[in-house]
Design an enzyme around this catalytic site. Structure first.
Site, PDB file in Angstrom:
ATOM      1  N   TRP A  29       0.819  -1.217   0.000  1.00  0.00           N
ATOM      2  CA  TRP A  29       0.000   0.000   0.000  1.00  0.00           C
ATOM      3  C   TRP A  29       0.856   1.272   0.000  1.00  0.00           C
ATOM      4  CZ3 TRP A  29      -0.327  -4.024   3.490  1.00  0.00           C
ATOM      5  CH2 TRP A  29       0.381  -3.868   4.675  1.00  0.00           C
ATOM      6  N   ARG A  30       2.163   1.102  -0.178  1.00  0.00           N
ATOM      7  CA  ARG A  30       3.010   2.290  -0.256  1.00  0.00           C
ATOM      8  C   ARG A  30       3.461   2.550  -1.695  1.00  0.00           C
ATOM      9  NH1 ARG A  30       6.837   1.971   5.227  1.00  0.00           N
ATOM     10  NH2 ARG A  30       5.205   2.650   6.662  1.00  0.00           N
ATOM     11  N   GLU A  42      -5.276   0.927   6.007  1.00  0.00           N
ATOM     12  CA  GLU A  42      -5.404   1.439   7.373  1.00  0.00           C
ATOM     13  C   GLU A  42      -6.478   0.703   8.164  1.00  0.00           C
ATOM     14  OE1 GLU A  42      -3.441   3.180   8.963  1.00  0.00           O
ATOM     15  OE2 GLU A  42      -2.185   3.957   7.348  1.00  0.00           O
ATOM     16  N   THR A  48      -3.913  -4.942  14.046  1.00  0.00           N
ATOM     17  CA  THR A  48      -3.467  -6.113  13.293  1.00  0.00           C
ATOM     18  C   THR A  48      -2.080  -5.843  12.730  1.00  0.00           C
ATOM     19  OG1 THR A  48      -5.782  -6.410  12.671  1.00  0.00           O
ATOM     20  CG2 THR A  48      -4.174  -7.745  11.510  1.00  0.00           C
ATOM     21  N   TYR A  87     -12.226  -8.838  14.028  1.00  0.00           N
ATOM     22  CA  TYR A  87     -12.962  -7.570  14.105  1.00  0.00           C
ATOM     23  C   TYR A  87     -13.781  -7.348  12.844  1.00  0.00           C
ATOM     24  CZ  TYR A  87     -10.490  -6.179  18.354  1.00  0.00           C
ATOM     25  OH  TYR A  87     -10.011  -6.103  19.631  1.00  0.00           O
ATOM     26  N   TYR A 125      -7.818   8.210  14.573  1.00  0.00           N
ATOM     27  CA  TYR A 125      -6.541   7.721  14.040  1.00  0.00           C
ATOM     28  C   TYR A 125      -6.593   7.590  12.516  1.00  0.00           C
ATOM     29  CZ  TYR A 125      -3.238   4.740  11.916  1.00  0.00           C
ATOM     30  OH  TYR A 125      -2.330   4.279  11.018  1.00  0.00           O
ATOM     31  N   ASP A 143      -1.802   6.328  16.770  1.00  0.00           N
ATOM     32  CA  ASP A 143      -2.096   4.925  17.048  1.00  0.00           C
ATOM     33  C   ASP A 143      -1.250   4.477  18.240  1.00  0.00           C
ATOM     34  OD1 ASP A 143       0.391   4.991  15.925  1.00  0.00           O
ATOM     35  OD2 ASP A 143       0.156   3.051  14.938  1.00  0.00           O
ATOM     36  N   THR A 317     -10.536 -11.231  22.887  1.00  0.00           N
ATOM     37  CA  THR A 317     -10.040 -10.148  23.734  1.00  0.00           C
ATOM     38  C   THR A 317     -10.643 -10.217  25.134  1.00  0.00           C
ATOM     39  OG1 THR A 317      -9.856  -8.783  21.769  1.00  0.00           O
ATOM     40  CG2 THR A 317      -9.730  -7.664  23.895  1.00  0.00           C
TER      41      THR A 317
END
Length: 371
Positions: A29-30, A42, A48, A87, A125, A143, A317
């Site tokens: 992703w860069r 993101e 993660t 999540y 964030y 973050d 969690t």
DNA sequence: TATCCGTGGCA
DNA sequence: TTGCCAAGGAT
């Protein structure tokens, strides 16, 4: 808390960005600054780690190359691609946000952190990350890395688990962030936090910003960041019913809200739902209750047999599931009109979004069959 | 404000 | 095994 001069701030930016230019990680992703690419990465990176995300990111981009593709995607395909990443509301919220962009913003991304926060699943964030990386705005992206790095650099005592602490960090970072390269600055802080300035076993002696790290210079590095402890996960007992029919196994889709929403597992019965006591219910009692759970028929020839071995456990969690496996073989296919689920052949399992705990159940079942 | 919501790595 | 931590957000 420390106070930095203008000169020190400029020197810090220089040291950080010089290091980033030399050592930055080559990540999928860069490759460009497409807001869609930055956004998807993101969201996946929330709570993660990078190595976990990379293969998911590649598959996701192949399936949904643009925000319009994501907005129009069937939920089943979306969840299938997300299965195992955890999540799962992130995936649902991402599709909501894609639809907001297509409809409310005519397919054009809002470019300020404030506007970005209005999109589903984008909090302070992620808004800061997208605004700075994709739109070059001098917005902090705070973050866990930023909390840790800046708490050590400035010896900030605020408890990072408290929401009001964010403003203290925001104000500090707003002063230090590079106005010319805010996106690179934020990413450099994150790279730093996952290399030299880690939570455990940091390597500050070799850090490119060692001389700016006041906590290190004072020999108090491990005292930062300040955070209160989390509560341990609560154990919850279930029966997991592996039910085989001539057409395949009985699989249930979980409710649309709550834990593992809309994902697929074998029928799970919580002990505390079965009886008013915490002791295990009798097997005969269980058969009746299980029957009502997945079919309209009042009684079917179901003989549940314990599957040997220790229970399967899976820790989330805040919950630890302890699953006792039971097995039954049905001679015919029951009426499933009142059941949110289906009978599925093992060869079709890849089309279902199954959480890790279900994969553990299958692994154990497979092991027991081989004996 | 406190709780809910997954998973993997590591000591 | 257990506890802690990791590119958080919604309610």
């Amino acid at each position: 808390m420390q106070q930095w001069s203008r000169e020190k701030i400029v020197a810090f930016r220089q040291a950080l960005l010089d290091w980033y230019d030399r050592e930055k990680r080559d990540l999928p992703w860069r490759k460009d600054k497409e807001p869609y690419h930055i956004w998807v990465s993101e969201i996946m990176l929330q709570q993660t780690q990078v190595n976990t995300v990379i293969p998911y990111y590649q598959r996701f981009m192949a399936a949904f190359p643009t925000v319009a593709d994501l907005a129009a995607a069937p939920e089943a395909k979306l969840l299938q691609l997300w299965a195992g990443l955890g999540y799962y509301s992130r995936a649902r919220n991402m599709q909501k946000a894609a639809q907001q962009i297509m409809i409310d913003y005519q397919g054009k991304w809002p470019q300020t952190a404030k506007e970005l926060t209005k999109l589903a699943g984008i909090g302070p964030y992620t808004a800061g990350a997208i605004a700075s990386i994709a739109f070059n705005q001098p917005e902090p992206a705070i973050d866990g890395n930023a909390f840790r790095v800046f708490s050590r650099l400035f010896e900030i005592e605020a408890d990072i688990t408290k929401p009001q602490s964010r403003k203290i960090f925001y104000d500090v970072i707003k002063e230090v962030i590079s106005p010319e390269r805010p996106g690179d600055f934020n990413q450099a802080i994150m790279d730093l936090g996952s290399s030299y300035m880690t939570a455990k076993n940091p390597d500050t002696a070799n850090s490119p910003v060692r001389d700016f790290n006041q906590a290190y210079l004072d020999g108090k590095e491990m005292a930062y960041p300040v955070r209160t402890k989390k509560k341990p996960p609560v154990p919850i007992d279930y029966f997991a019913l592996v039910i085989q029919t001539p057409a395949g196994y009985l699989m249930e889709q979980r409710p649309a809200k709550g834990m593992l929403a809309d994902l697929w597992t074998v029928p799970l019965l919580k002990w505390t739902d079965l009886a008013d006591q915490e002791t295990p219910p009798l097997l005969s009692q269980l058969v009746t209750l299980a029957t009502k759970r997945f079919t309209a028929e009042t009684q079917i020839p179901l003989t549940l047999a314990p599957l040997g071995g220790k229970p399967v456990t899976h820790t989330f969690t805040h919950q630890k599931w302890v699953l006792t496996l039971l097995y039954a073989e049905l001679p015919s296919i029951p009426d499933l009109s009142y059941f949110r689920g289906n009978i599925v052949k093992p060869t079709d399992f890849t089309h279902l979004a199954q959480p890790k705990v279900q994969l553990k159940i299958w692994r154990r079942y497979q092991q027991l069959r081989e004996q």
